[in-house]
Design a protein around this motif. Structure first.
Motif, PDB file in Angstrom:
ATOM      1  N   LEU A  91     -95.181  11.196 -63.306  1.00  0.00           N
ATOM      2  CA  LEU A  91     -93.966  10.804 -64.020  1.00  0.00           C
ATOM      3  C   LEU A  91     -92.854  11.826 -63.799  1.00  0.00           C
ATOM      4  O   LEU A  91     -91.726  11.468 -63.431  1.00  0.00           O
ATOM      5  CB  LEU A  91     -94.262  10.651 -65.511  1.00  0.00           C
ATOM      6  N   VAL A  92     -93.157  13.093 -63.997  1.00  0.00           N
ATOM      7  CA  VAL A  92     -92.166  14.151 -63.800  1.00  0.00           C
ATOM      8  C   VAL A  92     -91.657  14.136 -62.355  1.00  0.00           C
ATOM      9  O   VAL A  92     -90.446  14.181 -62.119  1.00  0.00           O
ATOM     10  CB  VAL A  92     -92.739  15.535 -64.182  1.00  0.00           C
ATOM     11  N   ASP A  93     -92.559  14.047 -61.397  1.00  0.00           N
ATOM     12  CA  ASP A  93     -92.154  14.030 -59.985  1.00  0.00           C
ATOM     13  C   ASP A  93     -91.275  12.831 -59.664  1.00  0.00           C
ATOM     14  O   ASP A  93     -90.311  12.937 -58.898  1.00  0.00           O
ATOM     15  CB  ASP A  93     -93.376  14.033 -59.065  1.00  0.00           C
ATOM     16  N   THR A  94     -91.575  11.683 -60.244  1.00  0.00           N
ATOM     17  CA  THR A  94     -90.771  10.479 -60.015  1.00  0.00           C
ATOM     18  C   THR A  94     -89.350  10.683 -60.514  1.00  0.00           C
ATOM     19  O   THR A  94     -88.381  10.368 -59.819  1.00  0.00           O
ATOM     20  CB  THR A  94     -91.419   9.263 -60.709  1.00  0.00           C
ATOM     21  N   VAL A  95     -89.210  11.232 -61.700  1.00  0.00           N
ATOM     22  CA  VAL A  95     -87.874  11.494 -62.253  1.00  0.00           C
ATOM     23  C   VAL A  95     -87.147  12.532 -61.393  1.00  0.00           C
ATOM     24  O   VAL A  95     -85.964  12.356 -61.069  1.00  0.00           O
ATOM     25  CB  VAL A  95     -87.954  11.939 -63.732  1.00  0.00           C
ATOM     26  N   LEU A  96     -87.845  13.586 -60.991  1.00  0.00           N
ATOM     27  CA  LEU A  96     -87.192  14.632 -60.191  1.00  0.00           C
ATOM     28  C   LEU A  96     -86.745  14.112 -58.829  1.00  0.00           C
ATOM     29  O   LEU A  96     -85.688  14.500 -58.333  1.00  0.00           O
ATOM     30  CB  LEU A  96     -88.122  15.833 -60.042  1.00  0.00           C
ATOM     31  N   GLU A 101     -81.944  12.509 -55.470  1.00  0.00           N
ATOM     32  CA  GLU A 101     -81.165  11.444 -54.839  1.00  0.00           C
ATOM     33  C   GLU A 101     -79.816  11.249 -55.530  1.00  0.00           C
ATOM     34  O   GLU A 101     -78.792  11.067 -54.882  1.00  0.00           O
ATOM     35  CB  GLU A 101     -81.970  10.145 -54.874  1.00  0.00           C
ATOM     36  N   ALA A 102     -79.816  11.312 -56.856  1.00  0.00           N
ATOM     37  CA  ALA A 102     -78.601  11.047 -57.629  1.00  0.00           C
ATOM     38  C   ALA A 102     -77.552  12.136 -57.484  1.00  0.00           C
ATOM     39  O   ALA A 102     -76.364  11.843 -57.397  1.00  0.00           O
ATOM     40  CB  ALA A 102     -78.949  10.857 -59.103  1.00  0.00           C
ATOM     41  N   ALA A 121     -88.809  25.256 -57.290  1.00  0.00           N
ATOM     42  CA  ALA A 121     -89.997  24.902 -56.497  1.00  0.00           C
ATOM     43  C   ALA A 121     -90.569  23.573 -56.972  1.00  0.00           C
ATOM     44  O   ALA A 121     -90.950  22.732 -56.155  1.00  0.00           O
ATOM     45  CB  ALA A 121     -91.047  26.009 -56.589  1.00  0.00           C
ATOM     46  N   ALA A 122     -90.610  23.354 -58.277  1.00  0.00           N
ATOM     47  CA  ALA A 122     -91.124  22.086 -58.823  1.00  0.00           C
ATOM     48  C   ALA A 122     -90.262  20.911 -58.383  1.00  0.00           C
ATOM     49  O   ALA A 122     -90.778  19.852 -58.021  1.00  0.00           O
ATOM     50  CB  ALA A 122     -91.212  22.163 -60.335  1.00  0.00           C
ATOM     51  N   ILE A 123     -88.950  21.102 -58.403  1.00  0.00           N
ATOM     52  CA  ILE A 123     -88.038  20.020 -57.996  1.00  0.00           C
ATOM     53  C   ILE A 123     -88.171  19.761 -56.500  1.00  0.00           C
ATOM     54  O   ILE A 123     -88.204  18.611 -56.067  1.00  0.00           O
ATOM     55  CB  ILE A 123     -86.584  20.353 -58.400  1.00  0.00           C
ATOM     56  N   GLN A 124     -88.261  20.808 -55.720  1.00  0.00           N
ATOM     57  CA  GLN A 124     -88.409  20.629 -54.271  1.00  0.00           C
ATOM     58  C   GLN A 124     -89.706  19.929 -53.907  1.00  0.00           C
ATOM     59  O   GLN A 124     -89.751  19.153 -52.964  1.00  0.00           O
ATOM     60  CB  GLN A 124     -88.307  21.979 -53.557  1.00  0.00           C
ATOM     61  N   ARG A 125     -90.789  20.185 -54.647  1.00  0.00           N
ATOM     62  CA  ARG A 125     -92.076  19.530 -54.388  1.00  0.00           C
ATOM     63  C   ARG A 125     -92.070  18.056 -54.713  1.00  0.00           C
ATOM     64  O   ARG A 125     -92.864  17.296 -54.181  1.00  0.00           O
ATOM     65  CB  ARG A 125     -93.185  20.194 -55.217  1.00  0.00           C
ATOM     66  N   ALA A 126     -91.220  17.667 -55.648  1.00  0.00           N
ATOM     67  CA  ALA A 126     -91.220  16.272 -56.132  1.00  0.00           C
ATOM     68  C   ALA A 126     -90.888  15.292 -55.025  1.00  0.00           C
ATOM     69  O   ALA A 126     -90.213  15.563 -54.091  1.00  0.00           O
ATOM     70  CB  ALA A 126     -90.243  16.127 -57.279  1.00  0.00           C
TER      71      ALA A 126
END
Length: 126
Positions: A91-96, A101-102, A121-126
């Motif tokens: 879920l978190v990765d989908t939102v990130l 994109e946005a 790092a978490a956002i880049q992995r998503a």
């Protein structure tokens, strides 16, 4: 990117029951991220997101301590939506992914000045 795209991506996850839950989940994930930034930085970040994802909505929807880590965020989302650890991470990765994109590449690159390296790092992995 329209807000409906955020909602539909989350709604398409097999463990999200309905549009209301998807809406709450998107706002919860982004509310935690916005809480990691100063008000000015968070306002600049959220200005790139579709309505209704503005700072006032996100901060009123999800208040957390400023020191929360990406791993703690997954735990909060897991508990709030009664998900497994894996479901919460998806879920978190989908939102990130939708956030990347946005906001566009330039704004995404500039996030490093607003967020600690573990969050980037978490956002880049998503």
């Amino acid at each position: 990117m329209e807000y409906d795209h955020f909602i539909e991506d989350v709604r398409n996850l097999d463990f999200i029951r309905d549009r209301v839950t998807a809406d709450a989940a998107v706002k919860a994930v982004l509310g935690i991220i916005a809480s990691r930034m100063s008000s000015e930085d968070a306002r600049q970040f959220t200005s790139r997101l579709p309505d209704p994802l503005n700072l006032d909505v996100l901060r009123s929807h999800q208040r957390r301590e400023l020191g929360i880590s990406p791993e703690e965020q997954v735990g909060v989302i897991r508990a709030q939506f009664k998900l497994t650890e894996d479901q919460a991470q998806v879920l978190v990765d989908t939102v990130l992914r939708n956030v990347k994109e946005a906001v566009g590449e330039e704004t995404f690159s500039n996030l490093s000045q607003y967020l600690p390296s573990d969050w980037m790092a978490a956002i880049q992995r998503a």
